[in-house]
Write an enzyme that holds these catalytic residues in place. Structure first.
Site, mmCIF file in Angstrom:
data_model
loop_
_atom_site.group_PDB
_atom_site.id
_atom_site.type_symbol
_atom_site.label_atom_id
_atom_site.label_comp_id
_atom_site.label_asym_id
_atom_site.label_seq_id
_atom_site.Cartn_x
_atom_site.Cartn_y
_atom_site.Cartn_z
ATOM 1 N N SER A 1 0.096 43.462 15.169
ATOM 2 C CA SER A 1 0.285 42.662 13.956
ATOM 3 C C SER A 1 1.761 42.534 13.601
ATOM 4 O O SER A 1 2.554 43.444 13.879
ATOM 5 C CB SER A 1 -0.441 43.368 12.809
ATOM 6 O OG SER A 1 0.033 42.913 11.563
ATOM 7 N N TYR B 1 -2.143 50.283 7.477
ATOM 8 C CA TYR B 1 -2.599 49.286 8.464
ATOM 9 C C TYR B 1 -1.520 49.098 9.534
ATOM 10 O O TYR B 1 -1.783 49.184 10.732
ATOM 11 C CB TYR B 1 -2.901 47.967 7.753
ATOM 12 C CG TYR B 1 -3.134 46.808 8.699
ATOM 13 C CD1 TYR B 1 -4.229 46.787 9.559
ATOM 14 C CD2 TYR B 1 -2.246 45.717 8.739
ATOM 15 C CE1 TYR B 1 -4.438 45.721 10.428
ATOM 16 C CE2 TYR B 1 -2.459 44.657 9.597
ATOM 17 C CZ TYR B 1 -3.553 44.664 10.447
ATOM 18 O OH TYR B 1 -3.747 43.618 11.309
HETATM 19 N N1 LIG Z 1 -6.073 37.177 11.028
HETATM 20 C C1 LIG Z 1 -4.783 37.511 10.997
HETATM 21 O O1 LIG Z 1 -3.943 36.833 10.373
HETATM 22 C C2 LIG Z 1 -4.286 38.723 11.741
HETATM 23 C C3 LIG Z 1 -2.915 39.034 11.665
HETATM 24 C C4 LIG Z 1 -2.439 40.147 12.354
HETATM 25 C C5 LIG Z 1 -3.306 40.921 13.125
HETATM 26 N N2 LIG Z 1 -4.643 40.606 13.169
HETATM 27 C C6 LIG Z 1 -5.525 41.454 13.988
HETATM 28 O O2 LIG Z 1 -6.323 40.604 14.808
HETATM 29 C C7 LIG Z 1 -7.598 41.191 15.018
HETATM 30 C C8 LIG Z 1 -8.687 40.224 14.603
HETATM 31 O O3 LIG Z 1 -8.519 39.926 13.221
HETATM 32 P P1 LIG Z 1 -9.471 38.948 12.437
HETATM 33 O O4 LIG Z 1 -8.640 38.192 11.481
HETATM 34 O O5 LIG Z 1 -10.357 38.235 13.379
HETATM 35 O O6 LIG Z 1 -10.305 40.010 11.575
HETATM 36 P P2 LIG Z 1 -11.874 40.123 11.307
HETATM 37 O O7 LIG Z 1 -12.038 41.221 10.312
HETATM 38 O O8 LIG Z 1 -12.454 38.799 10.988
HETATM 39 O O9 LIG Z 1 -12.434 40.580 12.715
HETATM 40 C C9 LIG Z 1 -12.472 41.921 13.151
HETATM 41 C C10 LIG Z 1 -13.902 42.227 13.565
HETATM 42 O O10 LIG Z 1 -13.937 43.555 14.075
HETATM 43 C C11 LIG Z 1 -15.103 44.186 13.617
HETATM 44 N N3 LIG Z 1 -14.850 45.630 13.583
HETATM 45 C C12 LIG Z 1 -14.033 46.300 12.727
HETATM 46 N N4 LIG Z 1 -14.056 47.611 12.987
HETATM 47 C C13 LIG Z 1 -14.894 47.777 14.046
HETATM 48 C C14 LIG Z 1 -15.337 48.906 14.785
HETATM 49 N N5 LIG Z 1 -14.933 50.145 14.461
HETATM 50 N N6 LIG Z 1 -16.197 48.718 15.801
HETATM 51 C C15 LIG Z 1 -16.625 47.465 16.126
HETATM 52 N N7 LIG Z 1 -16.255 46.363 15.457
HETATM 53 C C16 LIG Z 1 -15.398 46.512 14.425
HETATM 54 C C17 LIG Z 1 -15.387 43.611 12.249
HETATM 55 O O11 LIG Z 1 -16.778 43.673 11.910
HETATM 56 C C18 LIG Z 1 -14.896 42.172 12.398
HETATM 57 O O12 LIG Z 1 -15.952 41.291 12.698
HETATM 58 C C19 LIG Z 1 -7.596 42.499 14.229
HETATM 59 O O13 LIG Z 1 -7.219 43.536 15.100
HETATM 60 C C20 LIG Z 1 -6.505 42.284 13.197
HETATM 61 O O14 LIG Z 1 -5.958 43.500 12.763
HETATM 62 C C21 LIG Z 1 -5.149 39.524 12.503
#
Ligand SMILES: NC(=O)c1ccc[n+]([C@@H]2O[C@H](COP(=O)([O-])OP(=O)(O)OC[C@H]3O[C@@H](n4cnc5c(N)ncnc54)[C@H](O)[C@@H]3O)[C@@H](O)[C@H]2O)c1
Length: 335
Positions: free
Chosen positions: A143, A168
């Protein structure tokens, strides 16, 4: 390729799975469908991929999509080391794309343990699965928050990232360190992607674009932090998917540990972003100007040169087009 996509019911994992299926790969999507935000949205995404809610709700059972036979889904927690290890052994993946995590900066002040369980323990279980099962390449989500108090812009992967300001961010930085260790010790390739504020259709309800759109559409005031003096490198989901898929399906044989920024390479003013939402909704926002929240940074901006030169990554979506696509989706989803 046979690819494990974790977080497949989540925002980015859903879109990445959809694209990989379209390209003809065999995908196993994994998610624990937790209730950090409304699980109904996660079930709707899975439904789009051809997995019904009842099938998706069965713990530890692999179910096949009714509309995409090359897609299977399993409800499982990354922290469940025994079942995850069995899944790795039984399925023999070529590549793993780890997008599951406890996301969100602000929630890490309320529920720090969720971050350690999913992002540290869960990530260790993924690394162990890769180590023991001959995985060629682990691609994982980091991130932009790892840049913490870094004030040099645009953010470059050569900048220091040892001053995180949220748990985080600290867990994401830990992932990068852990991946480095595993590449060094066990010789498999790892690529960490530092995502910069991703937005688009099927997006997360806890993120600013969704919160603002929902509030303006329903005549509620919006909270504008740091009195609007925030700038973000907003990245449209299709650009993210394009980048992730190029890396996941790349065939380079090198076995190194890599880190990339994946952003739009442009910092947009938060107030301009809000104005674009207003235009698309045909309504003005009532803005409550507030102080900056603990854990938040004022500005993000990604230097994406390395991704451009290694993978020909070229983000193409303007915030005008991206916000229009989001607001159109929001209206149809809520109608
Ligand atoms: N969306 C953004 O702007 C952004 C920015 C920086 C980093 N990220 C990273 O990208 C990745 C995806 O983010 P996103 O926006 O799709 O988030 P999101 O919350 O929509 O998707 C993450 C998914 O992982 C699942 N999950 C969480 N913990 C879990 C576990 N212990 N076991 C199994 N499943 C689990 C959740 O149910 C969720 O559906 C994440 O790692 C997030 O930290 C996202």
């Amino acid at each position: 390729m046979k690819i494990l996509v974790t977080g497949a019911a989540g925002f980015i994992g859903f879109h990445v799975s959809k694209k990989l299926i379209h390209l003809g790969h065999q995908i196993i999507g994994l998610d624990n469908i937790n209730d950090y935000y409304d699980p109904a949205l996660k079930y709707r995404r899975l439904h789009e991929l051809g997995i019904g809610k009842e099938e998706a709700s069965q713990d530890g059972i692999l179910v096949r999509s009714s509309k995409n036979p090359s897609f299977q889904f399993i409800k499982m927690d990354l922290a469940d080391s025994k079942n995850l290890s069995d899944l790795f052994q039984n399925e023999k993946f070529d590549v793993v794309c780890n997008l599951a995590a406890q996301a969100g900066v602000r929630y890490s002040l309320e529920n720090p343990k969720a971050y350690v369980d999913s992002n540290v323990v869960g990530f260790l279980n993924i690394l162990e699965g890769c180590r023991h099962n001959n995985i060629k390449h682990l691609v994982y989500a980091s991130s932009s928050s790892v840049y913490g108090l870094n004030s040099k812009i645009p953010f470059s992967t050569s900048d220091r990232t040892d001053s995180p300001i949220s748990l985080y961010a600290a867990t994401k930085k830990s992932n990068e360190l852990m991946a480095h260790t595993y590449t060094h010790l066990y010789g498999f390739k790892t690529t960490g992607l530092r995502f910069f504020t991703v937005y688009g259709p099927w997006g997360r309800p806890d993120m600013a674009i969704y919160l603002f759109t929902d509030a303006i559409a329903n005549d509620r005031p919006i909270k504008v932090f740091n009195h609007g003096k925030m700038e973000r490198d907003f990245t449209y989901i299709d650009d993210i998917v394009e980048g992730v898929v190029r890396i996941v399906t790349g065939t380079s044989a090198d076995k190194s540990c890599k880190l990339y920024n994946i952003g739009n390479n442009k910092s947009e003013k938060l107030l301009d972003f809000i104005e674009e939402i207003e235009k698309n909704l045909g309504k003005k926002a009532e803005k409550n100007m507030m102080a900056i929240q603990p854990g938040d940074v004022e500005k993000t901006w990604a230097n994406v040169n390395a991704l451009e030169s290694d993978y020909k990554y070229k983000p193409a979506t303007t915030i005008q087009d991206g916000i229009q696509a989001f607001v159109d989706w929001y209206k149809s989803y809520h109608s």
